[in-house]
Scaffold this motif. Structure first.
Motif, short mmCIF file in Angstrom:
data_model
loop_
_atom_site.label_atom_id
_atom_site.label_comp_id
_atom_site.label_asym_id
_atom_site.label_seq_id
_atom_site.Cartn_x
_atom_site.Cartn_y
_atom_site.Cartn_z
N VAL A 376 -13.85 -0.68 0.93
CA VAL A 376 -12.95 0.12 1.76
C VAL A 376 -11.97 0.88 0.87
N GLU A 378 -9.14 4.17 0.43
CA GLU A 378 -7.97 4.56 1.19
C GLU A 378 -8.29 5.42 2.41
N PHE A 381 -9.44 3.28 5.30
CA PHE A 381 -8.58 2.15 5.65
C PHE A 381 -7.64 2.53 6.79
N GLU A 413 -12.90 -5.38 -0.57
CA GLU A 413 -11.89 -4.67 -1.35
C GLU A 413 -12.55 -3.79 -2.41
N PRO A 414 -11.87 -2.72 -2.82
CA PRO A 414 -12.44 -1.86 -3.87
C PRO A 414 -12.76 -2.64 -5.13
N SER B 7 0.49 -0.94 4.43
CA SER B 7 -0.51 -1.92 4.84
C SER B 7 -1.51 -2.11 3.72
N VAL B 8 -2.01 -3.32 3.61
CA VAL B 8 -2.90 -3.67 2.50
C VAL B 8 -4.16 -4.30 3.05
N PHE B 9 -5.32 -3.85 2.53
CA PHE B 9 -6.59 -4.44 2.96
C PHE B 9 -6.84 -5.70 2.15
N LEU B 10 -7.14 -6.79 2.86
CA LEU B 10 -7.38 -8.07 2.18
C LEU B 10 -8.72 -8.64 2.63
N GLU B 11 -9.50 -9.05 1.66
CA GLU B 11 -10.70 -9.80 2.04
C GLU B 11 -10.24 -11.18 2.45
N LYS B 13 -10.35 -14.27 1.84
CA LYS B 13 -10.70 -15.36 0.93
C LYS B 13 -9.45 -15.91 0.25
N ARG B 16 -5.89 -14.29 -1.91
CA ARG B 16 -5.62 -12.85 -1.90
C ARG B 16 -4.18 -12.55 -1.48
N PHE B 42 -11.91 -9.99 7.22
CA PHE B 42 -10.86 -9.31 6.47
C PHE B 42 -9.52 -9.45 7.17
N ILE B 44 -5.45 -7.49 7.51
CA ILE B 44 -4.59 -6.35 7.18
C ILE B 44 -3.17 -6.88 7.10
N LYS B 60 -1.71 -0.67 -5.87
CA LYS B 60 -2.85 0.20 -6.20
C LYS B 60 -3.30 -0.03 -7.63
N GLY B 63 -5.75 -2.60 -7.90
CA GLY B 63 -7.03 -2.41 -7.22
C GLY B 63 -7.02 -2.63 -5.72
N PHE B 64 -5.85 -2.76 -5.11
CA PHE B 64 -5.82 -2.95 -3.66
C PHE B 64 -5.87 -1.60 -2.94
N THR B 65 -6.49 -1.59 -1.78
CA THR B 65 -6.45 -0.41 -0.93
C THR B 65 -5.16 -0.48 -0.11
N VAL B 66 -4.35 0.57 -0.23
CA VAL B 66 -3.05 0.55 0.41
C VAL B 66 -2.92 1.75 1.35
N GLY B 67 -2.40 1.51 2.56
CA GLY B 67 -2.18 2.59 3.51
C GLY B 67 -0.69 2.69 3.84
#
Lengths: 433, 143
Positions: A376, A378, A381, A413-414, B7-11, B13, B16, B42, B44, B60, B63-67
């Motif tokens: 995923v 940016e 997302f 995650e990326p 906001s942060v995408f988290l797997e 597990k 994290r 996942f 958020i 970032k 390596g995290f995807t951040v919105g």
């Protein structure tokens, strides 16, 4: 831009005459110097002197990756080690690596083929080539490197990795041609964006991307994000390395195979039968100028088709279409043939989804279970659970629609998906069959 | 009258969430409010922090995807019916709450609730028309 005007535009008849002569010499040489080939030929009652026409090549047995492994490391070399000036090897992810050798003349041939390839992408002496293929046993880095020097261009031997520094160097050194794997190109684009560097402000005009299969959609994305012409280049260490075939800037439709050095055939991967022109099947190569490591009817496992139509660029070499998958990468999931590249195409259709994916196949209760991991980024997302679940559902639905298999899509995650030498590991098959 | 939320995408597990808080701690970022939405695969993580840019950059870089989303912070009377009063105003105006969570600190005698609306401007207008206090970002980050 044609580097070797004489050879690259040979009339078919003249080309075939050269191929036949070189093939005869090669077969005689391997029969005399490589016990493996002598035994293979004897087993089917074939004598090199039996070869009277190119058609007769069909009588010669295939060589497989397994044969190369069985003769690890030097068993298929056709010259004494004192004549071998370079050794390369494939990554060997599934066991022992495949080892290949080059004489000084082989290196010269290879450099010429890469000079031709870079020229096909519009490179000239005045260009600066940012070479982000890995240097080392992998053929990508040094293959491009020697070709660039042969051409007389300036080469930046940056190799892979350390991406932020690469972006800085691209900007500061003013490179005009980029060479790397297509997945690394997209990674470079991502990192550049994060750093606030716009490729529109850089000087790149073209890129040669290869070492892994990629799609037309991916080309569009690379071209849009990097503001350059993205060309496909093909090669494999067993045959010589990069520069076996390349697309031309003029047509961008199929890769010209350098047929004065390699004879290409398309076979049915199941029966081994040679297929008529235009058919899709497994690509097979016979090298006809290599000294240290000639290969005879080497099964590449790459699935493609050949197009003999003349090209607008003037080259007369046959063109191979984009590799659509690999006969050994092909997964059979609940009876359906699935190529990773098909999953890639599905993902690329969806707005905002990055083409970083991995297929994991398990067998539970005697049923194949396909899980597709999708990184995923940016743009895909959202802070809303529902939006991400909708995205998962859409990918699942599209895979079902286009491929006819049910998959569980899992967003990850990326950088979760391992990239070695810039090549992503696309398939993990956990089935014990 | 907007508050910026990252906001942060988290797997889903182990470790994290701990990793995110470690990164923020090392960057010297203070978390003011948070909510974690999760599914089996996942999660958020939504955060209001005292320094958005610093937080985003640090995450970032790891390596995290951040919105980034704009949300609304609303004062809610800290007594029975306080939240109902707000939600009733929104219901009457036909405004849907995407999600909401509580802020850790109080503003005077009132609690603070973070709301995510699809139509943020309309929501703010309706709330203010009805005499509800909407707290702006700069005040909230340092509250």
């Amino acid at each position: 831009m044609i580097y070797d005007m004489e050879y690259e535009t040979l009339p078919r008849e003249a080309l075939e005459a050269i191929q036949l002569r070189r093939l005869q010499t090669t077969l005689q040489r391997v029969y005399a110097t490589v016990p493996f080939y002598r035994k293979r030929f004897d087993d089917v009652g074939f004598k090199p002197s039996d070869l009277k026409s190119l058609q007769d090549l069909r009588r010669v047995p295939f060589t497989t990756k397994q044969d190369l492994r069985d003769n690890y490391p030097y068993g298929l070399f056709a010259v004494p080690m004192e004549n071998v000036v370079r050794i390369h090897a494939s990554s060997g992810t599934t066991g022992k690596p495949t080892v290949v050798g080059y004489t000084a003349r082989d290196i010269e041939t290879w450099a010429t083929l890469m000079a031709r390839s870079l020229s096909a992408a519009g490179a000239t002496r005045g260009d600066i080539i940012h070479n982000a293929y890995g240097y080392g046993l992998f053929t990508g880095g040094l293959g491009v490197h020697y070709g660039a020097e042969k051409l007389g261009a300036s080469v930046i031997p940056i190799s892979g990795g350390n991406t932020k520094r690469q972006i800085m160097i691209m900007k500061d050194f003013g490179a005009t041609i980029l060479t790397c794997t297509p997945s690394y190109a997209l990674h470079l684009a991502e990192v550049a964006r994060e750093m606030g560097v716009d490729f529109a402000d850089l000087k790149f005009k073209a890129g040669l991307f290869g070492a892994e299969p990629w799609s037309e959609k991916m080309r569009e994305e690379i071209e849009r994000k990097m503001h350059l012409s993205a060309l496909d280049i093909y090669g494999l260490s067993e045959v010589i390395g990069p520069g076996v075939a390349v697309e031309c800037l003029e047509a961008k439709a199929g890769l010209h195979i350098f047929e004065d050095h390699f004879i290409a055939e398309i076979i049915d991967p199941n029966t081994g039968e040679v297929l008529p022109p235009g058919s899709t099947g497994e690509l097979v190569f016979t090298s006809i100028t290599k000294e240290a490591f000639p290969v005879i009817r080497y099964r590449t496992r790459d699935i493609t088709s050949l197009n003999p139509e003349p090209c607008v660029c003037g080259r007369t070499f046959v063109r191979m279409n984009r590799v659509s998958g690999r006969s050994d990468d092909m997964l059979i999931i609940r009876g359906v043939n699935v190529f990773p590249s098909q999953i890639e195409s599905v993902l690329m259709e969806i707005q905002g989804v990055e083409p970083h994916y991995q297929l994991i196949v398990d067998r539970e209760d005697n049923l194949d279970k396909l899980t597709v991991l999708v990184e995923v980024g940016e743009s895909a997302f959202s802070d809303k659970v529902k939006s991400l679940q909708d995205l998962e559902k859409m990918i699942t639905k599209n895979i079902k629609e286009y491929l006819g298999v049910s998959a569980k899509v899992k967003l990850v995650e990326p950088k979760t998906i391992a990239r070695s030498e810039g090549k992503a590991v696309r398939v993990i098959d956990n089935r014990k069959l | 009258m907007r508050v910026e939320q990252i906001s942060v995408f988290l797997e889903n597990k182990a470790g994290r969430l701990a990793e995110v808080t470690r990164i923020l701690s090392e960057a010297g970022v203070n978390i003011r409010a948070l909510s974690l939405a999760d599914t089996s695969d996942f999660g958020i993580l939504r955060l209001i922090v005292n320094d958005n840019e610093k937080a985003k950059e640090a995450l970032k870089a790891n390596g995290f995807t951040v919105g980034k989303t704009d949300v609304v912070a609303v004062e809610v009377e800290d007594r029975p019916g306080g939240l109902y009063k707000i939600l009733d105003i929104l219901r009457k105006a036909g405004i849907n709450v995407e999600y909401m969570y509580a802020f850790v600190q109080q503003s005077g005698n009132n609690a603070v609730i973070i709301f995510r609306f699809d139509n943020l401007d309309e929501a703010v207008r309706v709330l203010m028309e009805n005499g509800v206090t909407v707290i702006n970002g700069s005040k909230l980050y340092t509250m």
